[in-house]
Design a protein around this motif. Sequence first.
Motif, PDB file in Angstrom:
ATOM      1  N   PRO A 189      42.605  33.779  31.604  1.00  0.00           N
ATOM      2  CA  PRO A 189      42.593  34.933  32.628  1.00  0.00           C
ATOM      3  C   PRO A 189      41.370  35.927  32.457  1.00  0.00           C
ATOM      4  O   PRO A 189      41.290  36.262  31.420  1.00  0.00           O
TER       5      PRO A 189
ATOM      6  N   SER B 264      47.680  41.777  38.751  1.00  0.00           N
ATOM      7  CA  SER B 264      46.605  41.055  38.624  1.00  0.00           C
ATOM      8  C   SER B 264      45.149  41.669  39.018  1.00  0.00           C
ATOM      9  O   SER B 264      44.184  41.298  38.320  1.00  0.00           O
TER      10      SER B 264
ATOM     11  N   HIS C  45      47.283  35.062  37.351  1.00  0.00           N
ATOM     12  CA  HIS C  45      46.082  35.761  36.999  1.00  0.00           C
ATOM     13  C   HIS C  45      44.846  35.222  37.598  1.00  0.00           C
ATOM     14  O   HIS C  45      44.635  34.025  37.628  1.00  0.00           O
TER      15      HIS C  45
ATOM     16  N   ILE D  25      42.460  43.747  35.485  1.00  0.00           N
ATOM     17  CA  ILE D  25      41.026  43.319  35.395  1.00  0.00           C
ATOM     18  C   ILE D  25      40.115  44.565  35.270  1.00  0.00           C
ATOM     19  O   ILE D  25      39.584  44.805  34.501  1.00  0.00           O
TER      20      ILE D  25
ATOM     21  N   ARG E  16      41.483  33.869  37.823  1.00  0.00           N
ATOM     22  CA  ARG E  16      40.614  33.208  36.696  1.00  0.00           C
ATOM     23  C   ARG E  16      39.643  32.530  37.277  1.00  0.00           C
ATOM     24  O   ARG E  16      39.482  32.343  38.607  1.00  0.00           O
TER      25      ARG E  16
ATOM     26  N   ALA F 202      52.509  37.931  36.494  1.00  0.00           N
ATOM     27  CA  ALA F 202      51.451  36.886  36.891  1.00  0.00           C
ATOM     28  C   ALA F 202      51.175  36.116  35.812  1.00  0.00           C
ATOM     29  O   ALA F 202      50.741  34.912  36.027  1.00  0.00           O
ATOM     30  N   VAL F 203      51.660  36.486  34.578  1.00  0.00           N
ATOM     31  CA  VAL F 203      51.284  35.384  33.348  1.00  0.00           C
ATOM     32  C   VAL F 203      52.400  34.494  33.739  1.00  0.00           C
ATOM     33  O   VAL F 203      52.052  33.061  33.646  1.00  0.00           O
TER      34      VAL F 203
ATOM     35  N   ALA G  13      51.217  42.136  35.889  1.00  0.00           N
ATOM     36  CA  ALA G  13      50.476  41.401  35.024  1.00  0.00           C
ATOM     37  C   ALA G  13      51.369  40.636  34.186  1.00  0.00           C
ATOM     38  O   ALA G  13      51.230  39.402  34.091  1.00  0.00           O
TER      39      ALA G  13
END
Lengths: 420, 170
Positions: free
Chosen positions: A18, A275, B76, A279, B78, B70-71, B67
């Motif tokens: 990620p 998500s 996530h 970041i 990427r 999402a894991v 988060a």
Amino acid sequence: MTAAIILALILLALLGVPLFIVLAAGALIMAMSSDMDTAVLIIEMVRLGSSPTLIAIPLFTFAGVVLSHGGAPRRLIQVFTALVGRMPGGLAVVTLTSCAFFTAFSGASGVTILALGGLLHGMLLREAYPARFSLGLVTSAGSIGLLLPPSLVILVYGVIAQVSIEQLFLAGLVPTLLLLVMLSLYSMRIGRATHAERTIYTRAQIKQALREGIWDVFLPVGIIGGLLSGWLTISEAATVTAAYAVVLEVAIHRTLHTSRHLIEVVRETTVLVGSILIILSAAMGLTNLLIDAQIPMQLLETLEQHIHSPLQFLLLLNVFLLVVGAMMDIFSAIVVVIPLLLPLAHRFGVDPIHLGILVLANLEIGYLTPPVGINLFLSCQRFKVPLLSVFRSTLPFLAIMLIWLMLVTYVPMLSLWWKP
Amino acid sequence: MTSLKRGCQLLERLLLRGWLIVAALSLALMLLLSLAQILARNFLHLGLGEADAVIRGLVMWVVFAGAAIAVHSHRHIRIDVLNLILPAAWQRILAVPLQLIASAVCAALAWPAARFWWQEWQAAAPADQIATALLIIFPFGFAALSLHFLINAGAATAPPATAVSPPPAG
């Protein structure tokens, strides 16, 4: 040593770790190698958390998810079909406008193709539009609302670049309208040339479609009006939009009434927000360490040796961003690239609001360019067509969008019309 | 199915349920407080004290809940370009070390987050205590993310199921 670490981090990213982990690992390594307390990274994250506009992101996302789970896509298609379905190429114009509206609310995650694309693609084929045109249209239309309020990518850009989100929303209006007009004219020409059928609603059907969907159409109009008039700040607009969406779907249309629906809405909102903002949190620390290490300044010095005018800078920026857009997802690209671009744009006299619009316009086109254009893959999966066929079908649209990009880049007035 | 995989799945289910409750409560509270603020400011010409700071704190609770979920759901963001070309066997081999790296990075962030929070808590004025208390999500969230990645690594070590077992009757 530094090069080896950077290469290792890039490799991790390419292998699918990620992005927030890659950014956080980079920040941790940088902080430790400069003997700094790693708590500075947490301080930067808390600083992001204290940004007054941050609350707009979860609330607008929540509103978008509530509306899309509640059936707004179907209602939007009905309203626009009732209004423009009788024109030549009417259904194609309906596709463009409904997708633009829906993308603005759905967080630019490519979900437009999944939510609306399947429905509209079937309708286009039934009305005898050419198969390749129909595929290209739904694939390209999946990202054209990115610059409309309350688009998540605009919110994220505003938070990172620390510029007014209200002004960004205003700046995105004319470019989006221009793109819609350009693509609509092309679609109408195809509709006329191929004698595609027209969708003509009866008076009763028009009334029914408007009664059901008018509240969805009012929403972005209300947000723009509220912001333009100064009645609402961006976080207030987000709050009112979220409350409006809940009332609309739970009390008026009664589409979300079971606990299963509500759990799904919460899960979807939370994952989207989590998500993206995780970041942003991880990038805040890294960005500040990069600035402390004078990296953007060094980049500027190198560029200044080769670039001597804003025009050259903008041209290079377009090429660079189109490549970035083809390689990276839009949120990652904004987070990684914007902190490096801001000082460069400032040096070459590019307005940060105009920079935002042209960066997002470039990245919007990135949705359609291989190897990582997400809309191409989503279309591939959704319509069971080879990637190359999908890409070929989008080429006329891509060409129009590139002309549009040139206009948005070299005519700043399109984005800055509201400035005195 | 190995007992390790079963244990991982059970723990993950419990954690995910917890995160969903946290997210739902945070979102609801955030919306209600924001609405109350708008009404109070425009109709009563009042401010709601710490409400702004509390709302901003709640945003971070939603972020960490999202988060974590999402894991679990591999959602996530990427840039997994190499996964498009790597054979499936290679991807399986790499899954465990990559999850462990992610877990280690989150653990490495949890510790400074805990130190930071403790210092803030000790220095917080009485009026700022609720907002400061909410910041505990930073150490807690990173520790939990580390655990989620560890669970993913555990699940990835188990051999893939050869057949899908039928759902229990009733």
